[in-house]
Design an enzyme around this catalytic site. Structure first.
Site, PDB file in Angstrom:
ATOM      1  N   ASP A   1      35.181  17.164 -38.849  1.00 15.45           N
ATOM      2  CA  ASP A   1      34.573  16.129 -39.690  1.00 15.45           C
ATOM      3  C   ASP A   1      33.131  16.416 -40.091  1.00 15.45           C
ATOM      4  O   ASP A   1      32.373  15.492 -40.379  1.00 15.45           O
ATOM      5  CB  ASP A   1      34.635  14.744 -39.000  1.00 15.45           C
TER       6      ASP A   1
ATOM      7  N   LYS B   1      33.808  19.779 -44.305  1.00 20.27           N
ATOM      8  CA  LYS B   1      34.400  20.979 -44.903  1.00 20.27           C
ATOM      9  C   LYS B   1      34.954  20.686 -46.284  1.00 20.27           C
ATOM     10  O   LYS B   1      34.870  21.501 -47.180  1.00 20.27           O
ATOM     11  CB  LYS B   1      35.604  21.463 -44.075  1.00 20.27           C
TER      12      LYS B   1
ATOM     13  N   GLY C   1      42.423  15.434 -41.475  1.00 18.68           N
ATOM     14  CA  GLY C   1      42.347  14.418 -42.522  1.00 18.68           C
ATOM     15  C   GLY C   1      41.240  14.766 -43.482  1.00 18.68           C
ATOM     16  O   GLY C   1      40.107  14.993 -43.084  1.00 18.68           O
ATOM     17  N   HIS C   2      41.574  14.872 -44.753  1.00 16.64           N
ATOM     18  CA  HIS C   2      40.567  15.140 -45.775  1.00 16.64           C
ATOM     19  C   HIS C   2      40.586  13.994 -46.760  1.00 16.64           C
ATOM     20  O   HIS C   2      41.645  13.597 -47.216  1.00 16.64           O
ATOM     21  CB  HIS C   2      40.905  16.394 -46.573  1.00 16.64           C
TER      22      HIS C   2
ATOM     23  N   THR D   1      45.438  12.529 -31.822  1.00 20.39           N
ATOM     24  CA  THR D   1      45.733  11.747 -33.018  1.00 20.39           C
ATOM     25  C   THR D   1      47.155  11.174 -32.972  1.00 20.39           C
ATOM     26  O   THR D   1      47.552  10.445 -33.873  1.00 20.39           O
ATOM     27  CB  THR D   1      45.588  12.606 -34.287  1.00 20.39           C
TER      28      THR D   1
ATOM     29  N   GLN E   1      39.942  20.944 -38.278  1.00 23.93           N
ATOM     30  CA  GLN E   1      39.265  20.578 -37.019  1.00 23.93           C
ATOM     31  C   GLN E   1      37.943  21.357 -36.870  1.00 23.93           C
ATOM     32  O   GLN E   1      37.360  21.736 -37.873  1.00 23.93           O
ATOM     33  CB  GLN E   1      40.193  20.792 -35.804  1.00 23.93           C
TER      34      GLN E   1
ATOM     35  N   THR F   1      43.089   8.437 -38.042  1.00 21.05           N
ATOM     36  CA  THR F   1      43.360   7.356 -37.090  1.00 21.05           C
ATOM     37  C   THR F   1      42.496   6.114 -37.312  1.00 21.05           C
ATOM     38  O   THR F   1      42.747   5.086 -36.692  1.00 21.05           O
ATOM     39  CB  THR F   1      43.091   7.841 -35.649  1.00 21.05           C
TER      40      THR F   1
ATOM     41  N   ARG G   1      39.633   5.659 -36.193  1.00 16.74           N
ATOM     42  CA  ARG G   1      38.771   5.432 -35.023  1.00 16.74           C
ATOM     43  C   ARG G   1      37.301   5.662 -35.351  1.00 16.74           C
ATOM     44  O   ARG G   1      36.955   6.517 -36.169  1.00 16.74           O
ATOM     45  CB  ARG G   1      39.143   6.413 -33.906  1.00 16.74           C
TER      46      ARG G   1
ATOM     47  N   ARG H   1      33.900   7.300 -34.915  1.00 15.94           N
ATOM     48  CA  ARG H   1      33.501   8.601 -34.379  1.00 15.94           C
ATOM     49  C   ARG H   1      32.262   8.424 -33.508  1.00 15.94           C
ATOM     50  O   ARG H   1      31.357   7.674 -33.877  1.00 15.94           O
ATOM     51  CB  ARG H   1      33.188   9.573 -35.520  1.00 15.94           C
TER      52      ARG H   1
ATOM     53  N   SER I   1      23.591  19.807 -47.799  1.00 13.10           N
ATOM     54  CA  SER I   1      24.382  18.825 -48.533  1.00 13.10           C
ATOM     55  C   SER I   1      23.758  17.440 -48.350  1.00 13.10           C
ATOM     56  O   SER I   1      23.461  17.029 -47.237  1.00 13.10           O
ATOM     57  CB  SER I   1      25.816  18.865 -47.999  1.00 13.10           C
TER      58      SER I   1
HETATM   59  P1  IMP Z   1      45.389  16.407 -31.441  1.00 10.00           P
HETATM   60  O1  IMP Z   1      44.958  17.476 -32.376  1.00 10.00           O
HETATM   61  O2  IMP Z   1      46.015  15.226 -32.133  1.00 10.00           O
HETATM   62  O3  IMP Z   1      46.235  16.919 -30.320  1.00 10.00           O
HETATM   63  O4  IMP Z   1      44.079  15.804 -30.728  1.00 10.00           O
HETATM   64  C1  IMP Z   1      43.287  16.562 -29.827  1.00 10.00           C
HETATM   65  C2  IMP Z   1      41.823  16.270 -30.025  1.00 10.00           C
HETATM   66  O5  IMP Z   1      41.400  16.785 -31.284  1.00 10.00           O
HETATM   67  C3  IMP Z   1      41.454  14.789 -30.060  1.00 10.00           C
HETATM   68  O6  IMP Z   1      40.178  14.643 -29.476  1.00 10.00           O
HETATM   69  C4  IMP Z   1      41.375  14.467 -31.543  1.00 10.00           C
HETATM   70  O7  IMP Z   1      40.518  13.381 -31.792  1.00 10.00           O
HETATM   71  C5  IMP Z   1      40.790  15.759 -32.064  1.00 10.00           C
HETATM   72  N1  IMP Z   1      41.112  16.010 -33.477  1.00 10.00           N
HETATM   73  C6  IMP Z   1      42.283  16.429 -33.987  1.00 10.00           C
HETATM   74  N2  IMP Z   1      42.203  16.572 -35.314  1.00 10.00           N
HETATM   75  C7  IMP Z   1      40.955  16.248 -35.666  1.00 10.00           C
HETATM   76  C8  IMP Z   1      40.249  16.236 -36.925  1.00 10.00           C
HETATM   77  O8  IMP Z   1      40.766  16.572 -37.996  1.00 10.00           O
HETATM   78  N3  IMP Z   1      38.941  15.838 -36.867  1.00 10.00           N
HETATM   79  C9  IMP Z   1      38.333  15.507 -35.700  1.00 10.00           C
HETATM   80  N4  IMP Z   1      38.949  15.515 -34.517  1.00 10.00           N
HETATM   81  C10 IMP Z   1      40.247  15.882 -34.488  1.00 10.00           C
HETATM   82 MG    MG Z   2      38.559  15.105 -41.175  1.00 10.54          MG
END
Ligand code: IMP
Ligand code: MG
Length: 495
Positions: free
Chosen positions: A22, A25, A49-50, A139, A252, A360, A362, A364, A484
């Site tokens: 996050d 990118k 997530g973009h 997630t 990620q 999600t 959530r 941050r 940026s």
């Molecule tokens: P998972 O990838 O769903 O297994 O989650 C594992 C960890 O990676 C958790 O802490 C998620 O919040 C984090 N995570 C997974 N994808 C993202 C993303 O795109 N951005 C930020 N954190 C992520």
């Molecule tokens: Mg993202």
């Protein structure tokens, strides 16, 4: 967005995140898609997530490479073999795009990409529920279990979608292997999770899965996706030979890499440039250069795991575990940039920066820029940096940057090193038991207290912001290529 001499003569460029994801990118990927002939995603899945904005319309993409919204028929977009693919999720995303008139004729899916199936989502969510105190904060998209099945020799690939009989046999075999493993979990949890998945369509009480229904739907997915599934490694390698421009789109962040990150609080792919290149069908030798996207002078993390500079420490981490944008609204007045309470300052930054998860929702967790972590990431991702979201701190009177970690735990061995309490670390040790016991050493800077969102040239940047950019370069031996100052492509200063 301005052109940049940094790109001159390059053919294969990777965009990765140097932190916990996050860092922004998306904007750079979107810009470089103009430059590239081919864009490839190589890691992660629908956990990514973009948010892509075009023409006032917002697209929330998880699996489709973000350049797809350019809708330029000469460009090819690839989901590489390192991605885990939830076919249903992909089809839903494609349908939303179609409804908006965005076509995807040039989307290609690696035949070797492994599928994320309902039992992966179930396993992911069950493990998180069962773990309670030690949960990762995933997630819930089935990512970990899907990657595990690749090395566990149980994976089903996109290629299997092209062969309905093989597909059915493999799904039956995989489900048969899963059932005994699921017996150990709380059956009420299984019931609840399965009912919530696709409206309970794949649930069969007593047997857990309605395998026939799963196979029928997967075959349908196969029909819809079949024209896109091919050997994308070959495509990418051929594009390289013919000197086309290739953009590798990371997902990620470095510290979520299962190889380099804050294990076990990581995702299950290698989010470094190495994992990205491999998952895209290339080797590191093929990559001409890398841009490491780095949020500054604050940073964020979503989910559990160590985060030494977190504003408000444990209180913030507990709070963010259950908070969303809506649940924070009532605090808008108290959360100000002038607050002496770092927890409230963190919330102010979260609100200003819109720091809520795309996947999600959530909240941050927010902390100060951590140079020991950044130095560690740059050992793999290289020296080029884009500092992002800098405008978010336009109104912040005092800025802190973490220059070192002080380890406060009892004596521990790390590789060949013995680390005692009080030991100062300039390069972070990405080991959870160490990082959890590290306190940041800060250097304070006065805020620039002026709006930067209209800055387009280096000379438009306030001196005090510029001091911070130079400080980051000196401290990391890095090279800041971009600053940026807003979500729009033009809100970028090339350096
Ligand atoms: P998972 O990838 O769903 O297994 O989650 C594992 C960890 O990676 C958790 O802490 C998620 O919040 C984090 N995570 C997974 N994808 C993202 C993303 O795109 N951005 C930020 N954190 C992520
Ligand atoms: Mg993202």
């Amino acid at each position: 967005m301005p052109s940049h001499t940094w790109l001159d003569g390059k053919h294969v460029v990777g965009i990765v995140d140097n932190q916990f994801g996050d860092a922004g990118k998306g904007k750079f990927v979107n810009w470089l898609t103009d430059w590239a002939d081919v864009t490839v995603r190589g890691t992660g899945g629908a956990n990514a997530g973009h948010t892509v904005s075009i023409g006032g319309r917002k697209y929330f993409l998880h699996l489709v490479p973000s350049g797809i919204t350019h809708d330029d028929p000469s460009k090819v977009h690839i989901i590489g073999h390192g991605v885990v693919l939830d076919p249903k999720c992909l089809i839903d995303e494609l349908e939303l795009l179609r409804a908006d008139g965005v076509s995807w004729n040039n989307l290609r899916i690696s035949h070797r990409a492994s599928l994320v199936l309902p039992y992966h989502v179930l396993e992911d969510r069950l493990r998180e529920r069962a773990a309670s105190g030690s949960k990762i904060g995933t997630t819930g998209r089935g990512i970990g279990p899907a990657y595990q099945d690749i090395v566990g020799r149980l994976a089903i690939t996109a290629n299997d979608l092209l062969n309905p009989d093989i597909l059915a046999a493999k799904v039956r075999r995989a489900v048969a292997a899963k059932i005994p493993l699921l017996q150990g979990y709380d059956q009420v949890d299984i019931h609840e999770i399965m009912l919530g998945l696709n409206g309970g369509k794949y649930y069969r009480p007593g047997k857990i899965f309605n395998v026939d229904e799963m196979i029928t739907d997967l075959r349908l997915c196969g029909q819809q996706l079949s024209d896109m599934i091919c050997d994308t490694d070959l495509l990418v390698q051929e594009a390289m030979k013919s000197r086309q421009r290739i953009l590798l789109e990371g997902a990620q962040g470095f510290f979520l890499s299962y190889l380099y990150g804050t294990y076990p609080y990581v995702t299950s792919s290698d989010c470094s440039i190495q994992g990205l290149a491999a998952g895209a069908g290339l080797t590191m030798r093929d990559v001409d250069d890398v841009l490491g996207i780095t949020k500054a002078p604050y940073m964020t993390r979503v989910g559990r795991g160590p985060f030494p500079t977190e504003m408000g420490g444990q209180k913030s981490s507990d709070w963010c575990d259950t908070s969303t944008q809506t649940s924070e609204l009532p605090f808008a007045r108290k959360a100000t940039f002038e607050s002496d309470d770092e927890f409230m300052l963190g919330m102010a930054i979260r609100m200003k920066g819109g720091e809520y998860g795309t996947t999600t929702g959530r909240a941050r967790r927010v902390g100060w820029l951590d140079l020991p972590l950044l130095r560690r990431a740059m050992k793999v991702n290289g020296p080029n940096l884009a500092l992002t979201l800098m405008d978010v701190l336009d109104e912040c009177p005092v800025i802190r940057i973490c220059t070192a970690h002080t380890y406060t735990g009892s004596k521990i061995r790390w590789g060949g090193q013995v680390i005692d309490g009080g030991h100062v670390l300039n390069v972070a040790i990405p080991e959870t038991s160490v990082l959890e016991r590290c306190t940041p050493v800060y250097q304070e800077f006065p805020g620039w207290l002026s709006s930067t969102s209209d800055a387009r040239r280096q000379s438009d940047l306030p001196d005090k912001l510029w001091d911070i950019v130079r400080f980051v370069e000196e401290q990391t031996s890095g090279r800041v290529r971009f600053v940026s100052v807003g979500p729009d492509r033009d809100q970028t200063v090339s350096i």
